[in-house]
Write a protein that holds these residues in place. Structure first.
Motif, short mmCIF file in Angstrom:
data_model
loop_
_atom_site.label_atom_id
_atom_site.label_comp_id
_atom_site.label_asym_id
_atom_site.label_seq_id
_atom_site.Cartn_x
_atom_site.Cartn_y
_atom_site.Cartn_z
N GLN A 169 38.35 40.35 40.79
CA GLN A 169 37.68 39.06 40.63
C GLN A 169 38.28 38.02 41.57
OE1 GLN A 169 38.26 38.62 36.39
NE2 GLN A 169 36.12 39.15 35.96
N LYS A 170 39.59 38.04 41.71
CA LYS A 170 40.28 37.10 42.60
C LYS A 170 39.87 37.36 44.04
CE LYS A 170 44.87 35.56 43.95
NZ LYS A 170 46.30 35.79 43.88
N GLN B 32 40.96 41.73 37.15
CA GLN B 32 41.31 40.36 37.53
C GLN B 32 41.63 40.26 39.02
OE1 GLN B 32 44.45 40.02 34.61
NE2 GLN B 32 43.26 38.56 33.39
N VAL B 33 42.30 41.27 39.55
CA VAL B 33 42.60 41.28 40.99
C VAL B 33 41.30 41.35 41.78
CG1 VAL B 33 43.65 42.62 42.87
CG2 VAL B 33 44.91 42.25 40.74
N GLU C 84 37.86 34.72 46.46
CA GLU C 84 38.42 34.31 47.75
C GLU C 84 37.49 34.65 48.90
OE1 GLU C 84 42.25 36.14 48.08
OE2 GLU C 84 43.18 34.78 46.64
N ASP D 32 50.65 38.85 42.43
CA ASP D 32 50.31 38.50 41.05
C ASP D 32 50.35 39.76 40.19
OD1 ASP D 32 49.64 35.67 41.36
OD2 ASP D 32 47.95 36.38 42.54
N LEU E 279 48.41 40.43 36.73
CA LEU E 279 46.97 40.61 36.65
C LEU E 279 46.62 42.08 36.50
CD1 LEU E 279 45.73 38.22 39.50
CD2 LEU E 279 45.96 37.72 37.07
#
Length: 89
Positions: free
Chosen positions: A30-31, A27-28, A35, A20, A23
């Protein structure tokens, strides 16, 4: 953070982030937190959680934990005997 941990984190993060690339870093993170099931504020996300999640990303849920895998034995009895020093490697 020690430099070897930073290098390890960057090596693990690169292929994950390439999935991704649009991002940004927050944001990474947060992802990754989502997960990993991390529900605390992002400021409390530790490097251990990030590194562990990145190491286990895409692996079977039942796969041995990296770092422990070298000591992994399929047979509990064999593992116990090795731990007690009765059996040698």
């Amino acid at each position: 953070m020690r430099s070897h941990r930073l290098r390890e984190l960057l090596e693990l993060l690169e292929p994950y982030w390439k999935q991704d690339p649009e991002l940004n870093l927050i944001q990474v993170l947060q992802k990754i937190a989502a997960e990993a099931g991390f529900e605390q504020p992002l400021a409390e996300l530790t490097d251990e959680v990030v590194i562990y999640h990145l190491k286990m990303h895409g692996k079977d849920k039942d796969a041995p934990i990296p770092g422990i895998q070298k000591d992994y034995e399929d047979d509990f009895k064999t593992a116990l005997l090795k731990a007690r020093g009765i059996l040698k490697d």
